[in-house]
Scaffold this motif. Structure first.
Motif, PDB file in Angstrom:
ATOM      1  N   PHE A  72       0.850  -1.193   0.000  1.00 38.04           N
ATOM      2  CA  PHE A  72       0.000   0.000   0.000  1.00 38.04           C
ATOM      3  C   PHE A  72       0.886   1.243   0.000  1.00 38.04           C
ATOM      4  N   ALA A  73       0.539   2.227  -0.838  1.00 36.31           N
ATOM      5  CA  ALA A  73       1.355   3.435  -0.950  1.00 36.31           C
ATOM      6  C   ALA A  73       0.474   4.661  -1.157  1.00 36.31           C
ATOM      7  N   GLY A  74       1.108   5.820  -1.154  1.00 38.39           N
ATOM      8  CA  GLY A  74       0.441   7.088  -1.437  1.00 38.39           C
ATOM      9  C   GLY A  74       1.274   7.853  -2.446  1.00 38.39           C
ATOM     10  N   HIS A  75       1.633   9.101  -2.099  1.00 38.28           N
ATOM     11  CA  HIS A  75       2.600   9.907  -2.860  1.00 38.28           C
ATOM     12  C   HIS A  75       2.079  10.434  -4.194  1.00 38.28           C
ATOM     13  N   LEU A  76       1.283   9.662  -4.890  1.00 43.56           N
ATOM     14  CA  LEU A  76       0.825  10.031  -6.235  1.00 43.56           C
ATOM     15  C   LEU A  76      -0.253  11.107  -6.200  1.00 43.56           C
ATOM     16  N   HIS A  77      -0.957  11.234  -5.086  1.00 49.02           N
ATOM     17  CA  HIS A  77      -2.123  12.127  -4.962  1.00 49.02           C
ATOM     18  C   HIS A  77      -3.209  11.741  -5.965  1.00 49.02           C
ATOM     19  N   ASN A  78      -3.242  10.487  -6.273  1.00 49.49           N
ATOM     20  CA  ASN A  78      -4.216   9.910  -7.198  1.00 49.49           C
ATOM     21  C   ASN A  78      -4.215   8.404  -6.950  1.00 49.49           C
ATOM     22  N   ASN A  79      -5.121   7.695  -7.589  1.00 48.22           N
ATOM     23  CA  ASN A  79      -5.199   6.253  -7.404  1.00 48.22           C
ATOM     24  C   ASN A  79      -4.546   5.507  -8.561  1.00 48.22           C
ATOM     25  N   ALA A  80      -3.886   4.408  -8.236  1.00 49.99           N
ATOM     26  CA  ALA A  80      -3.296   3.543  -9.258  1.00 49.99           C
ATOM     27  C   ALA A  80      -3.295   2.115  -8.729  1.00 49.99           C
ATOM     28  N   TYR A  81      -3.304   1.177  -9.642  1.00 50.85           N
ATOM     29  CA  TYR A  81      -3.338  -0.237  -9.242  1.00 50.85           C
ATOM     30  C   TYR A  81      -2.484  -1.067 -10.185  1.00 50.85           C
ATOM     31  N   GLY A  82      -1.704  -1.949  -9.593  1.00 49.70           N
ATOM     32  CA  GLY A  82      -0.907  -2.877 -10.386  1.00 49.70           C
ATOM     33  C   GLY A  82      -0.816  -4.213  -9.693  1.00 49.70           C
ATOM     34  N   LYS A  83      -0.280  -5.187 -10.396  1.00 47.40           N
ATOM     35  CA  LYS A  83      -0.161  -6.524  -9.822  1.00 47.40           C
ATOM     36  C   LYS A  83       1.001  -7.247 -10.476  1.00 47.40           C
ATOM     37  N   VAL A  84       1.763  -7.971  -9.666  1.00 49.26           N
ATOM     38  CA  VAL A  84       2.813  -8.824 -10.195  1.00 49.26           C
ATOM     39  C   VAL A  84       2.661 -10.177  -9.498  1.00 49.26           C
ATOM     40  N   GLY A 121      -5.178   7.801  -3.297  1.00 44.96           N
ATOM     41  CA  GLY A 121      -5.220   9.249  -3.380  1.00 44.96           C
ATOM     42  C   GLY A 121      -5.001   9.906  -2.023  1.00 44.96           C
ATOM     43  N   PRO A 122      -5.064  11.243  -1.968  1.00 45.80           N
ATOM     44  CA  PRO A 122      -4.708  11.973  -0.760  1.00 45.80           C
ATOM     45  C   PRO A 122      -5.906  12.331   0.113  1.00 45.80           C
ATOM     46  N   VAL A 123      -5.596  12.666   1.355  1.00 46.11           N
ATOM     47  CA  VAL A 123      -6.558  13.371   2.187  1.00 46.11           C
ATOM     48  C   VAL A 123      -6.526  14.854   1.806  1.00 46.11           C
ATOM     49  N   GLY A 124      -5.353  15.345   1.424  1.00 49.05           N
ATOM     50  CA  GLY A 124      -5.168  16.757   1.079  1.00 49.05           C
ATOM     51  C   GLY A 124      -5.358  17.052  -0.395  1.00 49.05           C
ATOM     52  N   LYS A 125      -4.417  17.789  -0.965  1.00 50.54           N
ATOM     53  CA  LYS A 125      -4.539  18.264  -2.349  1.00 50.54           C
ATOM     54  C   LYS A 125      -4.524  17.111  -3.345  1.00 50.54           C
ATOM     55  N   VAL A 126      -5.454  17.158  -4.304  1.00 52.81           N
ATOM     56  CA  VAL A 126      -5.533  16.116  -5.320  1.00 52.81           C
ATOM     57  C   VAL A 126      -4.780  16.532  -6.572  1.00 52.81           C
ATOM     58  N   GLY A 139      -4.284  15.342 -10.886  1.00 56.24           N
ATOM     59  CA  GLY A 139      -4.883  14.551 -11.962  1.00 56.24           C
ATOM     60  C   GLY A 139      -6.356  14.335 -11.728  1.00 56.24           C
ATOM     61  N   THR A 140      -6.779  13.108 -11.814  1.00 52.98           N
ATOM     62  CA  THR A 140      -8.198  12.772 -11.643  1.00 52.98           C
ATOM     63  C   THR A 140      -8.505  12.331 -10.207  1.00 52.98           C
ATOM     64  N   GLY A 141      -7.568  12.580  -9.297  1.00 48.94           N
ATOM     65  CA  GLY A 141      -7.720  12.124  -7.919  1.00 48.94           C
ATOM     66  C   GLY A 141      -8.816  12.849  -7.157  1.00 48.94           C
ATOM     67  N   TYR A 142      -9.141  12.319  -6.000  1.00 48.03           N
ATOM     68  CA  TYR A 142     -10.102  12.958  -5.096  1.00 48.03           C
ATOM     69  C   TYR A 142      -9.714  12.649  -3.660  1.00 48.03           C
ATOM     70  N   GLN A 143     -10.135  13.495  -2.751  1.00 51.06           N
ATOM     71  CA  GLN A 143      -9.791  13.333  -1.344  1.00 51.06           C
ATOM     72  C   GLN A 143     -10.508  12.121  -0.751  1.00 51.06           C
ATOM     73  N   GLY A 144      -9.785  11.291  -0.038  1.00 45.95           N
ATOM     74  CA  GLY A 144     -10.417  10.130   0.552  1.00 45.95           C
ATOM     75  C   GLY A 144      -9.483   9.331   1.439  1.00 45.95           C
ATOM     76  N   MET A 145      -9.973   8.172   1.861  1.00 45.46           N
ATOM     77  CA  MET A 145      -9.194   7.212   2.642  1.00 45.46           C
ATOM     78  C   MET A 145      -9.451   5.814   2.099  1.00 45.46           C
ATOM     79  N   ASN A 146      -8.527   4.926   2.371  1.00 48.83           N
ATOM     80  CA  ASN A 146      -8.618   3.557   1.889  1.00 48.83           C
ATOM     81  C   ASN A 146      -9.207   2.664   2.986  1.00 48.83           C
ATOM     82  N   LEU A 147     -10.327   2.029   2.690  1.00 48.74           N
ATOM     83  CA  LEU A 147     -10.956   1.083   3.611  1.00 48.74           C
ATOM     84  C   LEU A 147     -10.554  -0.325   3.180  1.00 48.74           C
ATOM     85  N   VAL A 148      -9.887  -1.040   4.068  1.00 52.01           N
ATOM     86  CA  VAL A 148      -9.435  -2.395   3.751  1.00 52.01           C
ATOM     87  C   VAL A 148     -10.155  -3.384   4.665  1.00 52.01           C
ATOM     88  N   LYS A 149     -10.948  -4.255   4.053  1.00 53.30           N
ATOM     89  CA  LYS A 149     -11.656  -5.299   4.793  1.00 53.30           C
ATOM     90  C   LYS A 149     -10.886  -6.607   4.651  1.00 53.30           C
TER      91      LYS A 149
END
Length: 307
Positions: free
Chosen positions: A218-230, A239-244, A246-256
């Motif tokens: 899990f990472a941040g830094h981009l101020h946007n969302n991205a997904y990859g897999k290996v 994405g960020p809690v603060g400034k977005v 690109g196409t990002g939006y303010q939010g948090m990651n919920l992991v179940k």
């Protein structure tokens, strides 16, 4: 009365055992947030916008009361700003004391890597890495700054520590690693840029993570969302809690986290639910996981069913 309570508790434990449910593998959830970055929106002139956004995040955390949250860096925009640091720490202090907070540094929290900059970070926030267990799952956070800057001596020390911690996770059901900068964003062979590791570092860490069966990074830094897999390992950038950007939006990651899988969902701050519902397709049941606490068991009724 006490004997009756003990009998009921024993009965409930018997229910769990009879259904093959281990306490360590019970479903749970946690939150990841990143990049509140106080001062970024107004170029270090004010922190009002970040304060408003972080207040929404803290309100949601206190409503849901997860067992812990992980903050993946860039708490402030200027690592030397006393105002920004104080504002961030003030917001963190408002998180319910029952919720543990784990943090790792972003590039803006340390700046250029040096003995002085790392010491300054530790003075304000604590250690630059963490490792803990929750139930039968393992959680490890690392400092990506020394990896990005390829600070050879510090990177090698951390890498050795990281491998030692991963060696302890052989019995863990899920293994999660947290970093500020993504190892990669979408593909292992993508070009090197500001938001991912160099190719040699990318290969070095992915090889280590795969060796020990890490399930997700899990990472941040981009101020946007991205997904990859290996292979079977997911790379989740939020994405960020603060400034977005690109196409990002303010939010948090919920992991179940369920006994057999985990689900990650980045949710906008203004759309966060007031409770977390864990659904189990296998049994077609749902359960609210928002925690209600009681100071004692006096006057409470506990019951079991279908033992």
């Amino acid at each position: 009365m006490r004997k009756k309570i003990i009998s009921v508790v024993c009965f409930l434990l018997a229910v769990f055992v009879s259904h093959g449910i281990a306490a360590d593998s019970a479903p749970f959830f946690f939150l990841q947030l990143s990049d509140p970055q106080f001062g970024f929106m107004d170029n270090n002139k004010s922190i009002s916008a970040e304060t408003e956004a972080m207040n929404k995040a803290v309100t949601a955390i206190n409503q849901l009361k997860p067992p812990f949250v992980v903050i993946t860096g860039d708490f402030v925009n200027n690592s030397k700003s006393k105002e920004q640091i104080a504002a961030y720490k003030s917001m963190i202090a408002q998180i319910d004391s029952s919720v543990k907070v784990y943090m790792i540094p972003g590039n803006h929290d340390i700046g250029k890597v040096s003995r002085a900059s790392i010491d300054n970070y530790k003075k304000n926030y604590g250690e630059t890495h963490f490792s803990f267990r929750y139930g039968d799952c393992a959680f490890i956070g690392i400092d990506s700054n020394i990896i990005k800057e390829e600070d050879k001596e510090r990177e090698e020390v951390q890498f050795k520590w990281l491998e030692q911690e991963l060696q302890k996770t052989k019995d863990a059901r899920f293994k999660f690693v947290f970093t500020h900068c993504s190892v990669f964003l979408k593909r292992m062979d993508e070009p090197v840029n500001y938001s991912n590791f160099s190719l040699p570092m990318r290969e070095k860490y992915v090889r280590l993570f795969q060796k020990y069966g890490v399930n997700a990074i899990f990472a941040g830094h981009l101020h946007n969302n991205a997904y990859g897999k290996v292979g079977n390992m997911e790379m989740i950038t939020i994405g960020p809690v603060g400034k977005v950007l690109g196409t990002g939006y303010q939010g948090m990651n919920l992991v179940k986290v369920y006994p057999d899988r985990f689900i990650s969902e980045f949710i906008a701050l203004n759309q966060f639910p007031k409770e977390v519902v864990m659904s189990d397709p296998a049994t077609k049941t749902t359960e609210s996981m928002s925690r209600v606490r009681f100071k004692s068991i006096r006057n409470l009724v506990m019951a079991g069913y279908q033992g």
